[in-house]
Scaffold this motif. Sequence first.
Motif, PDB file in Angstrom:
ATOM      1  N   MET A   1       0.839  -1.182   0.000  1.00  0.00           N
ATOM      2  CA  MET A   1       0.000   0.000   0.000  1.00  0.00           C
ATOM      3  C   MET A   1       0.883   1.244   0.000  1.00  0.00           C
ATOM      4  SD  MET A   1      -2.818   1.247   2.750  1.00  0.00           S
ATOM      5  CE  MET A   1      -1.945   2.467   3.673  1.00  0.00           C
ATOM      6  N   CYS A   2       0.558   2.182  -0.809  1.00  0.00           N
ATOM      7  CA  CYS A   2       1.314   3.420  -0.923  1.00  0.00           C
ATOM      8  C   CYS A   2       0.455   4.576  -0.401  1.00  0.00           C
ATOM      9  CB  CYS A   2       1.699   3.655  -2.380  1.00  0.00           C
ATOM     10  SG  CYS A   2       2.636   5.156  -2.617  1.00  0.00           S
ATOM     11  N   THR A   3       1.013   5.329   0.516  1.00  0.00           N
ATOM     12  CA  THR A   3       0.322   6.497   1.037  1.00  0.00           C
ATOM     13  C   THR A   3       0.529   7.662   0.080  1.00  0.00           C
ATOM     14  OG1 THR A   3       0.662   5.757   3.307  1.00  0.00           O
ATOM     15  CG2 THR A   3       0.173   8.092   2.988  1.00  0.00           C
ATOM     16  N   ILE A   4      -0.548   8.356  -0.205  1.00  0.00           N
ATOM     17  CA  ILE A   4      -0.479   9.540  -1.053  1.00  0.00           C
ATOM     18  C   ILE A   4      -0.431  10.770  -0.152  1.00  0.00           C
ATOM     19  CG2 ILE A   4      -1.644  10.910  -2.842  1.00  0.00           C
ATOM     20  CD1 ILE A   4      -0.553   8.178  -3.802  1.00  0.00           C
ATOM     21  N   HIS A   5       0.560  11.606  -0.367  1.00  0.00           N
ATOM     22  CA  HIS A   5       0.691  12.843   0.394  1.00  0.00           C
ATOM     23  C   HIS A   5      -0.433  13.781  -0.039  1.00  0.00           C
ATOM     24  CE1 HIS A   5       2.593  16.867   1.204  1.00  0.00           C
ATOM     25  NE2 HIS A   5       2.584  16.299   2.396  1.00  0.00           N
ATOM     26  N   GLU A   6      -1.293  14.168   0.910  1.00  0.00           N
ATOM     27  CA  GLU A   6      -2.495  14.942   0.599  1.00  0.00           C
ATOM     28  C   GLU A   6      -2.208  16.277  -0.085  1.00  0.00           C
ATOM     29  OE1 GLU A   6      -4.559  15.278   4.304  1.00  0.00           O
ATOM     30  OE2 GLU A   6      -5.153  13.172   4.309  1.00  0.00           O
ATOM     31  N   ALA A   7      -1.195  16.996   0.360  1.00  0.00           N
ATOM     32  CA  ALA A   7      -0.940  18.335  -0.178  1.00  0.00           C
ATOM     33  C   ALA A   7      -0.427  18.317  -1.616  1.00  0.00           C
ATOM     34  CB  ALA A   7       0.052  19.083   0.714  1.00  0.00           C
ATOM     35  N   THR A   8       0.351  17.267  -1.961  1.00  0.00           N
ATOM     36  CA  THR A   8       0.935  17.232  -3.305  1.00  0.00           C
ATOM     37  C   THR A   8       0.250  16.240  -4.234  1.00  0.00           C
ATOM     38  OG1 THR A   8       2.554  15.519  -2.713  1.00  0.00           O
ATOM     39  CG2 THR A   8       3.218  17.846  -2.416  1.00  0.00           C
ATOM     40  N   GLY A   9      -0.427  15.259  -3.654  1.00  0.00           N
ATOM     41  CA  GLY A   9      -1.023  14.202  -4.466  1.00  0.00           C
ATOM     42  C   GLY A   9      -0.011  13.175  -4.938  1.00  0.00           C
ATOM     43  N   LEU A  10       1.225  13.302  -4.477  1.00  0.00           N
ATOM     44  CA  LEU A  10       2.291  12.376  -4.859  1.00  0.00           C
ATOM     45  C   LEU A  10       2.466  11.287  -3.815  1.00  0.00           C
ATOM     46  CD1 LEU A  10       4.927  15.010  -6.048  1.00  0.00           C
ATOM     47  CD2 LEU A  10       3.451  13.576  -7.492  1.00  0.00           C
ATOM     48  N   PRO A  11       3.033  10.158  -4.209  1.00  0.00           N
ATOM     49  CA  PRO A  11       3.285   9.091  -3.223  1.00  0.00           C
ATOM     50  C   PRO A  11       4.286   9.553  -2.166  1.00  0.00           C
ATOM     51  CG  PRO A  11       3.593   8.288  -5.475  1.00  0.00           C
ATOM     52  CD  PRO A  11       3.415   9.776  -5.554  1.00  0.00           C
ATOM     53  N   ALA A  12       4.052   9.153  -0.930  1.00  0.00           N
ATOM     54  CA  ALA A  12       5.000   9.439   0.148  1.00  0.00           C
ATOM     55  C   ALA A  12       6.256   8.618  -0.117  1.00  0.00           C
ATOM     56  CB  ALA A  12       4.388   9.071   1.498  1.00  0.00           C
ATOM     57  N   VAL A  14      10.335   8.648   1.343  1.00  0.00           N
ATOM     58  CA  VAL A  14      11.424   9.239   2.126  1.00  0.00           C
ATOM     59  C   VAL A  14      12.723   9.354   1.339  1.00  0.00           C
ATOM     60  CG1 VAL A  14      10.524   8.579   4.391  1.00  0.00           C
ATOM     61  CG2 VAL A  14      12.102   7.057   3.199  1.00  0.00           C
ATOM     62  N   TYR A  15      12.823   8.648   0.223  1.00  0.00           N
ATOM     63  CA  TYR A  15      14.034   8.744  -0.588  1.00  0.00           C
ATOM     64  C   TYR A  15      14.026   9.978  -1.490  1.00  0.00           C
ATOM     65  CZ  TYR A  15      14.959   4.079   1.082  1.00  0.00           C
ATOM     66  OH  TYR A  15      15.190   3.003   1.895  1.00  0.00           O
ATOM     67  N   SER A  16      12.885  10.633  -1.600  1.00  0.00           N
ATOM     68  CA  SER A  16      12.771  11.850  -2.396  1.00  0.00           C
ATOM     69  C   SER A  16      13.079  13.057  -1.515  1.00  0.00           C
ATOM     70  CB  SER A  16      11.361  11.987  -2.973  1.00  0.00           C
ATOM     71  OG  SER A  16      11.184  13.260  -3.554  1.00  0.00           O
ATOM     72  N   ALA A  17      14.049  13.864  -1.940  1.00  0.00           N
ATOM     73  CA  ALA A  17      14.438  15.041  -1.159  1.00  0.00           C
ATOM     74  C   ALA A  17      13.298  16.040  -1.019  1.00  0.00           C
ATOM     75  CB  ALA A  17      15.645  15.719  -1.806  1.00  0.00           C
ATOM     76  N   LYS A  18      12.358  16.027  -1.946  1.00  0.00           N
ATOM     77  CA  LYS A  18      11.255  16.984  -1.924  1.00  0.00           C
ATOM     78  C   LYS A  18      10.065  16.526  -1.075  1.00  0.00           C
ATOM     79  CE  LYS A  18      12.405  18.732  -6.483  1.00  0.00           C
ATOM     80  NZ  LYS A  18      12.004  18.855  -7.875  1.00  0.00           N
ATOM     81  N   CYS A  19      10.055  15.274  -0.692  1.00  0.00           N
ATOM     82  CA  CYS A  19       8.898  14.742   0.052  1.00  0.00           C
ATOM     83  C   CYS A  19       8.988  15.132   1.532  1.00  0.00           C
ATOM     84  CB  CYS A  19       8.847  13.223  -0.079  1.00  0.00           C
ATOM     85  SG  CYS A  19       7.356  12.521   0.669  1.00  0.00           S
ATOM     86  N   PRO A  20       7.895  15.627   2.117  1.00  0.00           N
ATOM     87  CA  PRO A  20       7.891  16.022   3.529  1.00  0.00           C
ATOM     88  C   PRO A  20       8.175  14.867   4.493  1.00  0.00           C
ATOM     89  CG  PRO A  20       5.854  16.717   2.448  1.00  0.00           C
ATOM     90  CD  PRO A  20       6.627  15.909   1.464  1.00  0.00           C
ATOM     91  N   THR A  21       8.058  13.636   4.015  1.00  0.00           N
ATOM     92  CA  THR A  21       8.365  12.497   4.884  1.00  0.00           C
ATOM     93  C   THR A  21       9.823  12.522   5.321  1.00  0.00           C
ATOM     94  OG1 THR A  21       8.800  11.094   2.958  1.00  0.00           O
ATOM     95  CG2 THR A  21       6.584  10.989   3.921  1.00  0.00           C
ATOM     96  N   ARG A  22      10.690  13.071   4.488  1.00  0.00           N
ATOM     97  CA  ARG A  22      12.119  13.142   4.822  1.00  0.00           C
ATOM     98  C   ARG A  22      12.336  13.987   6.061  1.00  0.00           C
ATOM     99  NH1 ARG A  22      16.958  13.406   1.472  1.00  0.00           N
ATOM    100  NH2 ARG A  22      15.862  11.969   0.106  1.00  0.00           N
ATOM    101  N   GLU A  23      11.646  15.129   6.147  1.00  0.00           N
ATOM    102  CA  GLU A  23      11.771  16.018   7.307  1.00  0.00           C
ATOM    103  C   GLU A  23      11.252  15.328   8.569  1.00  0.00           C
ATOM    104  OE1 GLU A  23      10.194  20.357   8.887  1.00  0.00           O
ATOM    105  OE2 GLU A  23       9.678  19.708   6.869  1.00  0.00           O
ATOM    106  N   VAL A  24      10.128  14.632   8.447  1.00  0.00           N
ATOM    107  CA  VAL A  24       9.570  13.929   9.609  1.00  0.00           C
ATOM    108  C   VAL A  24      10.515  12.820  10.050  1.00  0.00           C
ATOM    109  CG1 VAL A  24       7.652  12.521  10.442  1.00  0.00           C
ATOM    110  CG2 VAL A  24       7.199  14.514   9.006  1.00  0.00           C
ATOM    111  N   LEU A  25      11.086  12.091   9.096  1.00  0.00           N
ATOM    112  CA  LEU A  25      12.046  11.038   9.439  1.00  0.00           C
ATOM    113  C   LEU A  25      13.241  11.634  10.182  1.00  0.00           C
ATOM    114  CD1 LEU A  25      12.831   8.065   9.281  1.00  0.00           C
ATOM    115  CD2 LEU A  25      13.947   8.565   7.104  1.00  0.00           C
ATOM    116  N   ASP A  26      13.723  12.778   9.729  1.00  0.00           N
ATOM    117  CA  ASP A  26      14.822  13.451  10.432  1.00  0.00           C
ATOM    118  C   ASP A  26      14.440  13.752  11.883  1.00  0.00           C
ATOM    119  OD1 ASP A  26      16.461  13.423   8.206  1.00  0.00           O
ATOM    120  OD2 ASP A  26      16.079  15.510   7.663  1.00  0.00           O
TER     121      ASP A  26
END
Length: 125
Positions: A1-12, A14-26
Amino acid sequence: MCTIHEATGLPADVYSAKCPTREVLDHIAGKWTVLIVDALADGTLRYTDLRRRIDGISQKMLTQTLRQLEHDGFVARTVYPTVPPRVEYTLTELGHSLREPIEALREWVETNINRIERARRATAG
């Protein structure tokens, strides 16, 4: 299952520098966050109790980390109108969802510390 980031509509991702999941992981992978969440796993604590429990954390780092955890929705801060004010911190439902992986990580480190230190000595030169 892939979570879709609500604000961007893109898949979450963490390997993408632009994804907010990276900041949360930090935030959640930081040593102070791990220790604070683990300390709060058993229940609500006052600021001074957290500072006593987490040996070596400065007042500045404890305050900054608690603010970030509150901002991200992992910790709830309650201020009681007493003199001096009494402030307590507790894990939110989201914060409680971090308990199991953080506890597993802490237990793994404590279990394997001797193996890790032997490896360090072996590669120290």
